[in-house]
Enzyme design. Sequence first.
Site, PDB file in Angstrom:
ATOM      1  N   SER A   1       0.902  -1.178  -0.052  1.00 26.55           N
ATOM      2  CA  SER A   1      -0.060   0.049   0.023  1.00 26.55           C
ATOM      3  C   SER A   1       0.777   1.234  -0.108  1.00 26.55           C
ATOM      4  O   SER A   1       1.727   1.369  -0.901  1.00 26.55           O
ATOM      5  CB  SER A   1      -0.939  -0.069   1.226  1.00 26.55           C
ATOM      6  OG  SER A   1      -1.876   0.823   0.926  1.00 26.55           O
TER       7      SER A   1
ATOM      8  N   HIS B   1      -7.739  -5.709  -0.005  1.00 23.34           N
ATOM      9  CA  HIS B   1      -6.409  -5.066   0.254  1.00 23.34           C
ATOM     10  C   HIS B   1      -5.820  -5.382   1.371  1.00 23.34           C
ATOM     11  O   HIS B   1      -5.999  -5.267   2.546  1.00 23.34           O
ATOM     12  CB  HIS B   1      -6.873  -3.485   0.434  1.00 23.34           C
ATOM     13  CG  HIS B   1      -5.848  -2.264   0.420  1.00 23.34           C
ATOM     14  ND1 HIS B   1      -5.040  -2.226  -0.513  1.00 23.34           N
ATOM     15  CD2 HIS B   1      -5.198  -1.830   1.560  1.00 23.34           C
ATOM     16  CE1 HIS B   1      -4.038  -1.204  -0.172  1.00 23.34           C
ATOM     17  NE2 HIS B   1      -4.266  -1.110   1.269  1.00 23.34           N
TER      18      HIS B   1
HETATM   19  C1  GTR Z   1      -5.253   4.526   1.777  1.00 22.68           C
HETATM   20  C2  GTR Z   1      -4.841   5.365   0.903  1.00 22.68           C
HETATM   21  C3  GTR Z   1      -4.057   4.333  -0.213  1.00 22.68           C
HETATM   22  C4  GTR Z   1      -3.382   3.524   0.446  1.00 22.68           C
HETATM   23  C5  GTR Z   1      -3.740   2.817   1.728  1.00 22.68           C
HETATM   24  C6  GTR Z   1      -2.779   1.996   2.677  1.00 22.68           C
HETATM   25  O1  GTR Z   1      -6.174   5.092   2.843  1.00 22.68           O
HETATM   26  O2  GTR Z   1      -6.258   6.104   0.128  1.00 22.68           O
HETATM   27  O3  GTR Z   1      -3.414   5.400  -1.318  1.00 22.68           O
HETATM   28  O4  GTR Z   1      -2.148   3.979   0.532  1.00 22.68           O
HETATM   29  O5  GTR Z   1      -4.454   3.942   2.540  1.00 22.68           O
HETATM   30  O6  GTR Z   1      -1.872   2.794   2.652  1.00 22.68           O
HETATM   31  O7  GTR Z   1      -3.338   1.339   3.427  1.00 22.68           O
END
Ligand code: GTR
Length: 429
Positions: free
Chosen positions: A268, A409
């Site tokens: 991420s 995610h």
């Molecule tokens: C989210 C963000 C993403 C990603 C994510 C993370 O809120 O919008 O760009 O980086 O966090 O790091 O888990």
Amino acid sequence: MKARRDIFLKIVAVVCLLCAVAATASAKRRNINYDESKVPNYTLPNPLVCNDGTKVTTVEQWEKQRRSEILQMLSKEIYGETPEARLKTKCKVVAENRNALGGKATAQQVMFTFSRKGKKHQALALVYYPNNRQGRVPVFVGYNFKGNHCVTADEWVLYSPYFDRLEERNHKLLQRGTQIERWPVELIIERGYAVVTMCYHDIYPDIVPRKAKPSDEMRLSNLLPVTDDEGCRWQAIGVWAYGLSRMADWVVKQPWADKDKLCVIGHSRQGKAALWAGAQDERFRVVISNNSGCGGAALSKRVIGENVEFITRQFPHWFCRNFTKYSKREHALPFDQHFLLALVAPRHLYVASATADRWADPKGEYLATYHSSPVFELYGMKAVSSKQMPKVGEDVQNDVGSHIREGKHAILEYDWRRYLDFCDKVFKR
Ligand code: GTR
């Protein structure tokens, strides 16, 4: 009776609070497009055409001219400039366990003390390397989100300096092993690899400025000069990338580490940092992006899922200020994220996505990988040659790798297994 009513009222209050939080979050994400048919027409700039219009047809031209043009462009427009001034770094093993993981590994905790011009900054690394090894081993270098104590429940692990500041010792942030599923350390060791991790907050606390006042002293960048041009001043992602290189400085000196087999990995936001570190620091032979999304592996010009407007508003401390110029103006970007990926050539790149992670635009992550291929191919490497994404659960393992996992995610053992297979292939193990 009264006690019951109190409990009920408390539950109602919590539910209301949760609804309010959810409503704000969804309002913030309301203008986000997820509809493929609404992706604007876009033209991707060609990584193999120089700023003066010259076509790059040789490795020499790429290395002498185009590569540095792209590095400069990304420094100026998105990640900020990385200062050239050097820090002094002292590294001290502050704890060691030669019998970690039932004797399979040696674990160390290494305190990094950076200094420059009378200022000091500390960060703590957690290291595991296999005991049963023939010769030096390849190493994964990557950040963790919640402190070294999130990687394992082992009481022996010291709190990362960022968390050690908490006075309340039973604070929930000091709970151990909360992200164990992201760190299959035993598997990594059994496969003959070492792993070095540090909490990214130790390098640059990921504090959203409007939520709390971040202190300069807590940032490693406080020790370094910044460029006069405010638009291209580095912020968190730039500094995190720099920190990954400082970890590599230590790793390459270790008698158990194979300095020619360094892999940088990040999930991420840390995937964005890993890519930027891998783009700049050619010691990283394998660069792995796990669900890095907008500002990482995903194309910005598709404007699907997270976009430049959202990310620069929500996380004004991540990119350099110039990046905000492209909020709602992705079409005007003189580059896209395939440029970042292309900088990894002739080393090895792996980009992974997850089906339910629409926020990170899996298709955009794949297309950026695909569009970086001409640069890998210039070196005679086999990159990602099909415009079609691999099937869910099937991976591409050429000189460049890619997979899309079922699910949300996250970085899971499934992903790590793909990375280990890929690295085995790259390192001919
Ligand atoms: C989210 C963000 C993403 C990603 C994510 C993370 O809120 O919008 O760009 O980086 O966090 O790091 O888990």
